[in-house]
Design an enzyme around this catalytic site. Sequence first.
Site, PDB file in Angstrom:
ATOM      1  N   PHE A 174       0.857  -1.189   0.000  1.00  0.00           N
ATOM      2  CA  PHE A 174       0.000   0.000   0.000  1.00  0.00           C
ATOM      3  C   PHE A 174       0.891   1.236   0.000  1.00  0.00           C
ATOM      4  CE2 PHE A 174      -2.369   3.455   1.938  1.00  0.00           C
ATOM      5  CZ  PHE A 174      -3.571   3.403   1.241  1.00  0.00           C
TER       6      PHE A 174
ATOM      7  N   ASP B 257       9.615   2.388   1.035  1.00  0.00           N
ATOM      8  CA  ASP B 257       8.485   3.132   1.597  1.00  0.00           C
ATOM      9  C   ASP B 257       8.514   2.955   3.112  1.00  0.00           C
ATOM     10  OD1 ASP B 257       5.994   3.855   2.642  1.00  0.00           O
ATOM     11  OD2 ASP B 257       4.923   3.301   0.820  1.00  0.00           O
TER      12      ASP B 257
ATOM     13  N   LYS C  36       3.768  10.259   8.228  1.00  0.00           N
ATOM     14  CA  LYS C  36       3.162   9.820   9.481  1.00  0.00           C
ATOM     15  C   LYS C  36       3.933  10.314  10.705  1.00  0.00           C
ATOM     16  CE  LYS C  36       0.583   5.823   7.720  1.00  0.00           C
ATOM     17  NZ  LYS C  36      -0.769   6.262   8.070  1.00  0.00           N
TER      18      LYS C  36
END
Length: 415
Positions: free
Chosen positions: A148, A232, A261
């Site tokens: 994702f 990522d 994040k």
Amino acid sequence: MNADTTQEPTTTRAPWQEDAGRDLVRSFGDRMALFVRGEGAYVWDGDDKKYLDFLAGIAVNALGHAHPVFVEALTAQASTLSHVSNYFATPPQLAMAARLKRLAGTGESGRVYFGNSGAEANEAAFKLARLHGRGTDRTRVLTLKGGFHGRTMGSLALTGKPALQADFLPMVPGVEHIDATIEALEAAMDERVAALLVEPIQGEAGVVELPEGYLQAARELTERHGALLIVDEIQTGAGRTGAWFGFQHAGITPDAITVAKGIGGGFPIGALITFGAASDLFFPGTHGSTFGGNALGTAVGGAVLAEIESAGLVDNAARRETQLRDGIAALGSPLVAGVRGRGLLLGIGLTSPVAKAVVAAAQEHGLIVNAANDDTIRIAPPLTIGDAEVADFLELFGAALATVSDALILEGAPA
């Protein structure tokens, strides 16, 4: 029999639920609660019910809620300078870029591009891959099935989840999703590959770790074929796995990483960090963001990273993993199959596909966790948690598991 007695019973909705249903786009579904304040690892809803937050905004609130460092940095910067655009530089922007380079170990050659989210960071990474292949036949970008990387059109193309793409076809071309095995990577890699993009742990797939030795093999294969290795680190970065970045556990140096994040601790900020020759691929006009890297965001992000470092929160994440694993096993619940993940990004595998029921029961008991899929509970608490929060979690989670187990027994299903 009159009409009133034949009507189906209705569920009363709170005014805020009515407001949300009317005014907010429906892509997120119904909101589960209305939270009004937070402190540390706890939040309170509009009825003043207290919850232990073991999701932290999906691995975002690295310092928990209303941490003094976060509040002070935001307040101080907002009172001086918030935004001037990327025609100009600001001290917080330069300081945060230098800190990210140091923590990632890029050396002097590294560079940082700031955006506002993880999806934007991965859009920049996608462009980096295209620039690497510019003027050649390197048009292939490899990512992993189950991965994702975001919901914008570019990052969605990178995402290895066909169900998320189905309503938005056709995707941006050139992306190929391969199995998360070394064998599949060896078979797919050739001189037409511009980049391989991988997560060290696939959080949205159920906190699934890469096979042993995968990142080392990926580094060797991409170097051999002249492709970029982009990692990522949006969920795994900022100390969450017990290292500053997940790739560091493997002892390799990628060509770029994407982060977001936890680096902002609740303030929206993301970044692409490049290493070595990849740092020279962007040139003026090839990418940009109005808000990316503004003084307010980088002041907060820099302060969050400094606090993670000075308070030893990376080591705390590593220590709490063992404590949580042992505690979850000691609950002895027949619903628990095992624990995956690293540091404070953990997936609790279930023996039955009842993750949503466990999440609902946990919320009733005052605990926030997440169903990553039907049989996995994801936890990603603040990096600041200590013995008290771990003990609180184990008590509340054990109660939630017992509630679901009892319900299954009443229904005649195996618990």
